[in-house]
Structure formats: structure tokens, C-alpha cells
Design an enzyme around this catalytic site. Structure first.
Site, mmCIF file in Angstrom:
data_model
loop_
_atom_site.group_PDB
_atom_site.id
_atom_site.type_symbol
_atom_site.label_atom_id
_atom_site.label_comp_id
_atom_site.label_asym_id
_atom_site.label_seq_id
_atom_site.Cartn_x
_atom_site.Cartn_y
_atom_site.Cartn_z
ATOM 1 N N ASP A 194 0.970 -1.196 0.098
ATOM 2 C CA ASP A 194 0.137 0.067 -0.020
ATOM 3 C C ASP A 194 1.043 1.104 0.136
ATOM 4 O O ASP A 194 2.003 0.973 -0.106
ATOM 5 C CB ASP A 194 -0.932 0.026 1.414
ATOM 6 C CG ASP A 194 -2.271 0.638 0.893
ATOM 7 O OD1 ASP A 194 -2.292 1.863 0.753
ATOM 8 O OD2 ASP A 194 -3.369 0.246 1.000
ATOM 9 N N HIS A 264 -2.977 3.709 -4.223
ATOM 10 C CA HIS A 264 -2.393 3.156 -3.156
ATOM 11 C C HIS A 264 -0.881 2.723 -3.114
ATOM 12 O O HIS A 264 -0.405 1.587 -2.693
ATOM 13 C CB HIS A 264 -3.068 2.067 -2.340
ATOM 14 C CG HIS A 264 -4.296 2.593 -1.789
ATOM 15 N ND1 HIS A 264 -4.481 2.944 -0.554
ATOM 16 C CD2 HIS A 264 -5.721 2.707 -2.369
ATOM 17 C CE1 HIS A 264 -5.568 3.323 -0.195
ATOM 18 N NE2 HIS A 264 -6.488 3.415 -1.266
ATOM 19 N N GLU A 328 -9.975 3.343 -4.716
ATOM 20 C CA GLU A 328 -9.664 4.743 -4.470
ATOM 21 C C GLU A 328 -8.521 5.311 -5.293
ATOM 22 O O GLU A 328 -7.467 6.082 -4.859
ATOM 23 C CB GLU A 328 -9.188 4.927 -2.701
ATOM 24 C CG GLU A 328 -10.308 4.257 -1.855
ATOM 25 C CD GLU A 328 -10.083 4.306 -0.444
ATOM 26 O OE1 GLU A 328 -10.970 4.605 0.354
ATOM 27 O OE2 GLU A 328 -8.750 4.289 -0.293
#
Length: 734
Positions: A194, A264, A328
Site C-alpha cells: 500500500d 495506493h 480509491e
């Protein structure tokens, strides 16, 4: 007398998860498991590992050593027999006073039969140490007579663990896997990369772990989520991975790896900057406040690098599934990239979201080369079509996404944040996130991956199963917080995943959990969450209570944390100073709940007129006036990195006298994006300031002023590297 004991034991059979069918008390008496009990395995290749798991659990905790025999005994034995007619992962368990029989058609079924047998034994069976004496070299265990037929409702029953934001050791990951197996869970979703850390060794790209696995001073990633001023991180070598995968396989748990792409990805990009787009200006921050964290989707060299990474990973993970993230993504970054803009124009793309679909399709092609099925968060459905046979959607944003995905023809794993995110708070007062929901055990138990989203029968068959998710932003403290967040909520999720819908009943589950399963968790070594007490001040008395009336409550009256020798709460306490009382619930005087203060019928803080000034860079929608309203729920967002000697100052209309002032940064009641380095100064006249005698830690401090205070100043230090911070109102004690 034996019949009475047997009847009592069968009424106390509290299995979690609940089986498909259980008939208690068949015949009189109990089976006695003792040293020398015989063990028979009809087909060792199928059942031997499960049988040895049974003996390896029982012998250390009881001293009971079973004797393996090659001929089926008529009595005094535990027998493992193969029945091809039983469903996958299913089993039958029959206990009479003469014999225990576990039947299954596959190794998983035998393993789960053993898990149920262990739950028929005293909870101390999970304690790995037995200390015999000269009188009792081993224990005798009474097993209640019962007949159980059981199999799982869903094939996928899992837990996701985020090891990027916080790093967990190999031994701790293996503990998590062991605890999962005892609850008949069979999928471990391992979040390995991440923004905040790349955790898996890739030999062709060593910088991913040499650089991308570490945060802190002098590293390519800034300090965040605790560990201020320290080099923090770690990674799993390929040998570590093989060891964990083998350990999980022995417990019938399949590990699904995830590297989060194309967003990410700050850790990867900080290690190999060429991954990033050719940007022409500033780009939007991600929802977590991270910049430049998206792979360039039009750069062909990136796909070569990703194929190299996948090639090494598929050698380590035999699972048919590979999770690529997809959530995201700051898609606007591609609109600011010279390469991506040219690519979009050439391929007649009007919206950057189409670039996301293109990226996912390319990853699908890479995974297909290695015979893997792509798994992604539900955003990957946007912007284009994917091969339904080679794609699994992990629905996380809302239960409605389960419906959207199944209706579109995708297979789905259900992990809606509002029910399954185990990093959320149990109650508003406890540690955890809140953006999805406040999630107590009952809420987890109330979720159903078919009923909650309202699926049709045709849609329901596409639901592979359900899993919990544990993100680790706030798992840096206190100790054992990961276990606290997961258990007992994962016990509830395990029953949702395994048990038939018609067998589930909240009140029945609550009884099984509290009366027996808490003890199992305790002896497994899990520091699970017990409900904190509530204490109210009414008419001069403190009245405390707990969700479980039988649970021990202890208290202190000087503001300190209650311990196992603190006074027992036995009834209302008369006092004129309730502010200093602290309460906690205890389990076996070893595990304690969150410590609670007394709820007062008046505000425990002063609210003076305040003016706030400062030298920080503010978000335009959060002016400093938000810190002047004496409202603990409002806050100011400011941009970092914060420069040394920049400050924020609270000036009161007139001097205040107070026994203490509490300063806390970070999102209120969540303590995320805190200021790591600062000190506090205060002044009686607003001109001459004195440094407060308090240690700044975990984003704040409390200080006791020597005299009246007209102004308080927070002076920021060097090392606050994040791009976003939250500042809060002061709390001025009365």
C-alpha cells in the site's frame, strides 16, 4: 448421577459456529478421553493430519497421549472414517459413551470435525501447558454424548489483514491464521502493499523492500500511524512467505495475496520513481492525503515490471486468486500526464476512469498467463467490461455493491465496510475508525450476504462468501489492539459464513459466546475485547453497570488505571468528586476492558471565549474559527509538512484558572493524522510564554499551569512530514 452429569453437559454445548444439525444426549453417560485412548484412522492420507492436529492440541494441555491402532476398535477409541457421500468440508461427529467417530469425505471435513470435537472439551484444552504432579500425570476428559452433522454455507470464509500500515511479525501472522482455523475460516486475504509499505521481497526489484518497506527519518516514506521519530517497517522474505503459506495450508486456509494497484502505491513509486506519470503540474491528493501514488497506466515498462512481480509471487502463493486492489485511485493524475493524455486521445477515451479499466484489463492478461483469477475491490467494475469468468469482485463500499456485482454477472466476495470492517469502533468511546459505521458484535452478526443486499436466487449463487477486514492505521497502540478489534467480532462473522441462516439467533449466539467461548478465546491466548462498563453520576452517587452483569468491575478514585487489585465495584459509590473515578471490566482478572470515566450531568470542561491565530497553511473549508467554538467534534485541516517553529495560538478573552489543559491533535476521537513533534507554551499575559512541563506523545499532552492562563501556543517541531494534519479545540478542565 452419571445421567444427571451427562444431561448437564449436553445442555452446555456451546459451539461457534453453530452446526447444521445437533442432537444432544444420545444414550447415557459420556465418553471418557484419557491417557491411552485408542486412535484409529481408516484412510491415513485423508484424515491423518486432522487426527494428529487433535493429538497435538490435547497432549500438551492435558498430558493425554493417544495410542494409534490399525484395526477399528469397538470401544474406548476416537475413530476417523471416510464417507464419500458427505459434502466438501462437511463432517459428522458422533459421541457415545463407547466411541467418538468423525466422518468426512475430504481432509478439510476431518479438520473441521476436530475443531468441533475440541469445542466439546473444556476450554483449557487450548492452553498449551499442562503441569502434571505425582498424583495426576494426565487428565481424564468427559465428552458429552452428541450427534452432529455439519457443513459450511459458504465456500469463502475469510479475514483480510493489512500488514502495510502496521507490520506484523511472521509468528504473529501465524497466530492469526491459527485462530482463524479454530473458527472454521478458510481464506486469509493478505494485504501486502500500500502507500505506507511494501512488505513482500521481490528479488528482481530489491528497492521495493530496501526502500519501500521503511518509514521515518531519512527514509523515502514519512512517519505515519505512530512510531514517531523512529525507523519503522519490515518485510517478509520469500522464505517467510513459503513458511506461512505451508502453515496455513496445514490448517486448510488458502492465502490470497494482494498488492494494491494502480493507486495506493506510494511505497512502490518512492522506491522506483519511474513508475509515476509524466506530470505537468500538481495533482489531487488521495482520500488518505497522499500525493503521487498512482502507477502510470500508459507506460509500457510498468506492465513489464508488474509481470515480473507477479511471476515471483505466483511461485509463492498456490491460490488460484490474486488480488490487485483497484480502489480509491486518483484517476485525475492520468489527466495531468503527458503520456496518458496522448494515450487517451489515441484510444478515444473521454474519461480517465477508462484508463483504470484499461489497467485492470492489462493486469487480467498478466494474471491469465499464470493461470490466476483476478480479484479486485468493487471500483474495478467502473469504466469498462471485464471477463466475468476470470474476475471476482470484493464488494466493500456498501452492501448494495454485492447486488450491483452479482446483477452484472460477477462472482462476489462480501466485505461491506458497514458490517465487516473490524477496524471500526465497537462504541463511540473506543479506539477505532468511524467513517463506515460504529460496529458492535451484534451488527456483524446481523449481516447476511444474500438477505442484506436483497439478492435474487440467481444472484445469490454468485456469492462466494464473506470476510472481515482489518485495516491497521490505528493498530500501533495499545498492545494487543489487533486482537481486541477482531475478537469477538470475527466469531460472529464466522457463524454468518458457516451456519445456515435459519440456525442463526443473536440471543442464542450471545449466550454461547459469553458463557463458554470467551473462555476458549482466553485459553487460546487471544486478548479479546470485553465491553467497557458505563458509569453515571446521579444524585451524588456513581452507578456502574456492564453488558454482562456477571463480569467483575473494578475502579480507582485518583485518575489512575484500575488493575486486578483495585477495589471491586459492588454497588453505588457516594462521592463529591466523580471526575477522578475510573472504571474497567475484568475477565479472569487478566483481560481488562477499555477504561471509562464517569458520565457527568454537567460539562467537565470550561468554555472560555477564545481567539485562534497561527502560521499554518489551512484547508480553505476549515478556518481557524472552528477552533474557537469549544466544540470537541469540530476540527481544522492544515497542510504539511509542518515547518519547525510554526505555531497555533489560543488566546482567551480573560485569564482562566484550571487544574489542567488537554491538547490533542488528529481527527477527533480517532487520533489519525496527528502531529508527532511539538511542544506547548503558555502565558499569563499573552506576551511572555513559558514552556509547559509535559511530554508530547501520541499527538498531544496534558499540562498543569502554575497560574492563570491567557494564551496557549502549540509550537511545531521538525519531522512532521505528512501532507495533512488535523487540529482540535483545547479541553480546559474545571
Amino acid at each position: 448421577m452419571n445421567t444427571l452429569i451427562a444431561l448437564l453437559m449436553t445442555t452446555l454445548i456451546h459451539l461457534i459456529p453453530a452446526p447444521v444439525e445437533m442432537i444432544s444426549g444420545e444414550g447415557e453417560g459420556c465418553f471418557t478421553l484419557h491417557n491411552g485412548t485408542l486412535l484409529y484412522i481408516q484412510e491415513p492420507p485423508v484424515a491423518q493430519k486432522a487426527a494428529f492436529f487433535l493429538t497435538e492440541t490435547i497432549e500438551p494441555s492435558t498430558g493425554i497421549a493417544m495410542t494409534v491402532v490399525k484395526q477399528r476398535p469397538g470401544s474406548g477409541a476416537v475413530v476417523f472414517v471416510t464417507k464419500a457421500s458427505l459434502p466438501a468440508e462437511g463432517y459428522t461427529l458422533t459421541v457415545t459413551k463407547d466411541l467418538i467417530e468423525i466422518a468426512a469425505s475430504d481432509p478439510s471435513g476431518f479438520f473441521y470435525g476436530v475443531q468441533t470435537l475440541l469445542q466439546l472439551l473444556p476450554p483449557k484444552i487450548y492452553q498449551p501447558i499442562y503441569q502434571p504432579d505425582q498424583y495426576t500425570s494426565s487428565l481424564d476428559l468427559q465428552v458429552p454424548c452428541v450427534r452432529i452433522m455439519d457443513y459450511p454455507r459458504f465456500a469463502h470464509r475469510g479475514l483480510m489483514l493489512d500488514t502495510s500500515r502496521q507490520f506484523f511479525t511472521v509468528d504473529y501472522v501465524m497466530k492469526f491464521i491459527d485462530w482463524m482455523a479454530k473458527h472454521k475460516l478458510n481464506r486469509f486475504h493478505w494485504h501486502l502493499a500500500d502507500d505506507t509499505g511494501w512488505r513482500i521481497e521481490i528479488k528482481k526489484y530489491p528497492y521495493l523492500t530496501e526502500k519501500g518497506a521503511w518509514r521515518g527519518p531519512g527514509e523515502v516514506l514519512p512517519t505515519m500511524y505512530g512510531h514517531a521519530g523512529k525507523r519503522y517497517g519490515g518485510f517478509y522474505t520469500q522464505e517467510d512467505i513459503r513458511r506461512i503459506v505451508a502453515y496455513a495450508s496445514d490448517r486448510h486456509i488458502e492465502i490470497i495475496p494482494e498488492i494494491d494497484l494502480p493507486g495506493h502505491s506510494k511505497a512502490a513509486i518512492s522506491s522506483y520513481p519511474d513508475i509515476l506519470c509524466d506530470l505537468t503540474g500538481e495533482v489531487d491528493l488521495s482520500i488518505q492525503g497522499v500525493s503521487n501514488n498512482v502507477w502510470c497506466a500508459s507506460y509500457e515498462k510498468n506492465y513489464k515490471m508488474l509481470e515480473d512481480i507477479v511471476r515471483e509471487m505466483v511461485q509463492l502463493f498456490p491460490s488460484q486468486y490474486f488480488h490487485i486492489g483497484g480502489d480509491e485511485v486518483v484517476t485525475s493524475q492520468w489527466a495531468g500526464c503527458t503520456r496518458c493524455k496522448a494515450f487517451m486521445q489515441e484510444h478515444h477515451m473521454d474519461d480517465p476512469i477508462e484508463m483504470q479499466s484499461y489497467f485492470v484489463q492489462r493486469m487480467q492478461q498478466i494474471l491469465n498467463k499464470f493461470g490466476k483469477i483476478l480479484v479486485g475491490w468493487d471500483e474495478i467494475m467502473e469504466g469498462g467490461e471485464l471477463d466475468r469468468e476470470k474476475t471476482v469482485i470484493l464488494a466493500w463500499r456498501h452492501a448494495d455493491k454485492i447486488k450491483d456485482a452479482t446483477r452484472a454477472g460477477y462472482r462476489v466476495i462480501a466485505q461491506p465496510a458497514q458490517y465487516c470492517y473490524l477496524d471500526m469502533k465497537y462504541t463511540s468511546a473506543e479506539r477505532g475508525m468511524t467513517w463506515a459505521a460504529i460496529i458492535d458484535v451484534e451488527k456483524v452478526y446481523s449481516f447476511d450476504p444474500v438477505e442484506t443486499p436483497g439478492l435474487t436466487p440467481d444472484e445469490a449463487v454468485k456469492v462466494l462468501g464473506i470476510q472481515g477486514g482489518l485495516w491497521s492505521e490505528l493498530l500501533n497502540m495499545p498492545s494487543h489492539i489487533a486482537e481486541y478489534q477482531v475478537y469477538p467480532r470475527l466469531c460472529a462473522l464466522a457463524e454468518v459464513a458457516w451456519s445456515p441462516r435459519e440456525n442463526r439467533n443473536w440471543e442464542d449466539f450471545r449466550i454461547r459466546l459469553s458463557q463458554t467461548h470467551f473462555d476458549r478465546l482466553y485459553f487460546m491466548g487471544i486478548r479479546f475485547r470485553i465491553p467497557p462498563p458505563r458509569a453515571d453520576y446521579v444524585n451524588g452517587y456513581i452507578c456502574a453497570q456492564n453488558d454482562y452483569p456477571w463480569m467483575v468491575l473494578r475502579y480507582t478514585c485518583d485518575g489512575t488505571v484500575p488493575g486486578p487489585r483495585s477495589p471491586l465495584y459492588t454497588g453505588p459509590i457516594r462521592t463529591q468528586t466523580p471526575e477522578l473515578y475510573r472504571f474497567a471490566a475484568f475477565y479472569r482478572d487478566d483481560i481488562l476492558s477499555m477504561v471509562t470515566e464517569v458520565n457527568l450531568p454537567y460539562d467537565r470542561y470550561q468554555k472560555p471565549e477564545t481567539r485562534v491565530t497561527g502560521t499554518i497553511n489551512l484547508h480553505p473549508q476549515t478556518p481557524l474559527s472552528l477552533l474557537e467554538d469549544n466544540n470537541p467534534s469540530t476540527y481544522v485541516i492544515c497542510y504539511g509538512p509542518l515547518k519547525e517553529d510554526h505555531f497555533i495560538q489560543y488566546t482567551f478573552e480573560k485569564p482562566v484558572k484550571t487544574p489542567g489543559i488537554l491538547i490533542q491533535t488528529g481527527l477527533p476521537r480517532i487520533e489519525i493524522n496527528i502531529v508527532d513533534f511539538a511542544h506547548v507554551e503558555y502565558s499569563p499575559d499573552g506576551m511572555v510564554f513559558k514552556k509547559a512541563d509535559c511530554l508530547w506523545e501520541n499527538g498531544g499532552c496534558r499540562f498543569v499551569p502554575e497560574d492563570s492562563v491567557l494564551a496557549v501556543r502549540i509550537v511545531f517541531g521538525d519531522g512532521n512530514q505528512l501532507l495533512t494534519y488535523y487540529l482540535q479545540d483545547l479541553q480546559i478542565e474545571k
